[in-house]
Design an enzyme around this catalytic site. Structure first.
Site, PDB file in Angstrom:
ATOM      1  N   ASP A  45       0.843  -1.204   0.000  1.00 44.72           N
ATOM      2  CA  ASP A  45       0.000   0.000   0.000  1.00 44.72           C
ATOM      3  C   ASP A  45       0.883   1.261   0.000  1.00 44.72           C
ATOM      4  O   ASP A  45       0.710   2.178  -0.836  1.00 44.72           O
ATOM      5  CB  ASP A  45      -0.887  -0.045   1.264  1.00 44.72           C
ATOM      6  CG  ASP A  45      -2.019   0.949   1.240  1.00 44.72           C
ATOM      7  OD1 ASP A  45      -2.227   1.593   0.193  1.00 44.72           O
ATOM      8  OD2 ASP A  45      -2.710   1.085   2.277  1.00 44.72           O
ATOM      9  N   SER A 128      -3.014  -9.791   2.217  1.00 50.22           N
ATOM     10  CA  SER A 128      -3.105 -10.189   3.636  1.00 50.22           C
ATOM     11  C   SER A 128      -1.917 -10.985   4.175  1.00 50.22           C
ATOM     12  O   SER A 128      -1.896 -11.311   5.361  1.00 50.22           O
ATOM     13  CB  SER A 128      -4.378 -11.005   3.934  1.00 50.22           C
ATOM     14  OG  SER A 128      -5.495 -10.166   4.068  1.00 50.22           O
TER      15      SER A 128
HETATM   16  N1  AR6 Z   1       5.179  -5.483  -4.755  1.00 55.55           N
HETATM   17  C1  AR6 Z   1       4.632  -6.697  -4.618  1.00 55.55           C
HETATM   18  N2  AR6 Z   1       4.356  -7.255  -3.411  1.00 55.55           N
HETATM   19  C2  AR6 Z   1       4.673  -6.532  -2.318  1.00 55.55           C
HETATM   20  C3  AR6 Z   1       5.266  -5.247  -2.379  1.00 55.55           C
HETATM   21  C4  AR6 Z   1       5.516  -4.722  -3.669  1.00 55.55           C
HETATM   22  N3  AR6 Z   1       6.054  -3.517  -3.832  1.00 55.55           N
HETATM   23  N4  AR6 Z   1       5.454  -4.800  -1.095  1.00 55.55           N
HETATM   24  C5  AR6 Z   1       5.010  -5.773  -0.284  1.00 55.55           C
HETATM   25  N5  AR6 Z   1       4.553  -6.818  -1.001  1.00 55.55           N
HETATM   26  P1  AR6 Z   1       1.228  -6.124   2.959  1.00 55.55           P
HETATM   27  P2  AR6 Z   1      -1.404  -6.963   3.999  1.00 55.55           P
HETATM   28  C6  AR6 Z   1       3.950  -8.084  -0.545  1.00 55.55           C
HETATM   29  O1  AR6 Z   1       1.794  -6.061   4.334  1.00 55.55           O
HETATM   30  O2  AR6 Z   1      -0.771  -8.126   4.680  1.00 55.55           O
HETATM   31  C7  AR6 Z   1      -0.685  -1.875   4.880  1.00 55.55           C
HETATM   32  O3  AR6 Z   1      -0.242  -1.060   5.916  1.00 55.55           O
HETATM   33  C8  AR6 Z   1       4.318  -8.577   0.826  1.00 55.55           C
HETATM   34  O4  AR6 Z   1       5.529  -9.300   0.778  1.00 55.55           O
HETATM   35  O5  AR6 Z   1       1.574  -5.037   2.019  1.00 55.55           O
HETATM   36  O6  AR6 Z   1      -2.641  -7.183   3.194  1.00 55.55           O
HETATM   37  C9  AR6 Z   1      -2.150  -1.599   4.538  1.00 55.55           C
HETATM   38  O7  AR6 Z   1      -2.461  -0.226   4.630  1.00 55.55           O
HETATM   39  C10 AR6 Z   1       3.147  -9.495   1.112  1.00 55.55           C
HETATM   40  O8  AR6 Z   1       3.369 -10.779   0.533  1.00 55.55           O
HETATM   41  O9  AR6 Z   1      -0.399  -6.200   3.003  1.00 55.55           O
HETATM   42  C11 AR6 Z   1      -2.867  -2.414   5.558  1.00 55.55           C
HETATM   43  O10 AR6 Z   1      -2.947  -1.725   6.794  1.00 55.55           O
HETATM   44  C12 AR6 Z   1       1.982  -8.842   0.385  1.00 55.55           C
HETATM   45  O11 AR6 Z   1       2.554  -7.867  -0.484  1.00 55.55           O
HETATM   46  C13 AR6 Z   1      -1.999  -3.625   5.724  1.00 55.55           C
HETATM   47  O12 AR6 Z   1      -0.692  -3.227   5.335  1.00 55.55           O
HETATM   48  C14 AR6 Z   1       0.970  -8.164   1.287  1.00 55.55           C
HETATM   49  O13 AR6 Z   1       1.653  -7.532   2.352  1.00 55.55           O
HETATM   50  C15 AR6 Z   1      -2.426  -4.735   4.798  1.00 55.55           C
HETATM   51  O14 AR6 Z   1      -1.678  -5.886   5.108  1.00 55.55           O
END
Ligand code: AR6
Length: 186
Positions: A45, A128
């Site tokens: 995000d 997630s």
């Molecule tokens: N490109 C692809 N995948 C990514 C990237 C990227 N640039 N960055 C992270 N990931 P997360 P959630 C992966 O934590 O668990 C935020 O604060 C990461 O490795 O981004 O759904 C929101 O505002 C993981 O596998 O999202 C919410 O509050 C996946 O993306 C909360 O985090 C999801 O990790 C949502 O948590």
């Protein structure tokens, strides 16, 4: 003489697992693993908002948030992607709080929105599985199963990319895809 060429495109041809940063992809839409405020955060995000620039936050402010499992769409602004589909995954709470169904809805609702907008290429991070701590194997199984079932009934989306931020995530997707293929062949 060839009169008609039949192109057989299977569901598998329409799914790609790639490693990298979702913000760099030139696709119609990237999906954001957002929170219910839609006002930005960490993880993917934060990366999406940083790459898209402040106009994304401005548009998000007008959306009045988003419930878990639902999806909303904005423009991509400075991103190479034209659209961002924001969906809110469930926070993992042990598995007895409807987490599986809520995560499945994220994929169904995002893909439905893509279909409605005529989007043909869409990329998903592993929703997630980061800050929200959903177990990786369980989450990728839901992601692939929901996408697979959707694509079987849809013919407007050409390609769905599962974008992995690391090797173990890619491995997890491939394990699930092999399992599903095995089931299909039986
Ligand atoms: N490109 C692809 N995948 C990514 C990237 C990227 N640039 N960055 C992270 N990931 P997360 P959630 C992966 O934590 O668990 C935020 O604060 C990461 O490795 O981004 O759904 C929101 O505002 C993981 O596998 O999202 C919410 O509050 C996946 O993306 C909360 O985090 C999801 O990790 C949502 O948590």
């Amino acid at each position: 003489m060839i009169i008609k060429k039949l192109k057989v495109v299977t569901v598998l041809d329409r799914i790609e697992v790639i490693q990298g940063d979702i913000t760099t992809l030139t696709v119609d839409a990237i999906t954001n693993a957002a929170n219910s405020s839609l006002l930005g955060g960490g993880g993917v995000d934060g990366a999406i908002h940083k790459a898209a620039g402040p106009s994304l936050l401005e548009e998000c402010r007008k959306l009045n948030g988003c419930h878990t499992g639902e999806a909303k769409i904005t423009a991509g602004y400075k991103l190479p992607a034209k659209w961002v589909i924001h969906t809110v995954g469930p926070v993992w709470q042990g598995g007895n709080h409807n987490e599986d169904e809520l995560l499945a809805r994220c994929y169904r609702n995002s893909l439905t929105l893509a279909e409605e907008r005529g989007i043909t290429t869409i990329a998903f991070p592993a929703i997630s599985t980061g800050i929200y701590r959903f177990p990786l194997g369980r989450a990728t199984k839901i992601a692939v199963t929901e996408t697979w079932n959707f694509l079987r009934k849809n013919n407007t989306i050409d390609k769905v990319f599962f974008v992995c931020f690391g090797d173990s995530i890619c491995q997890s997707y491939w394990t699930v895809i092999r399992e599903i293929l095995g089931e299909e062949e039986k």
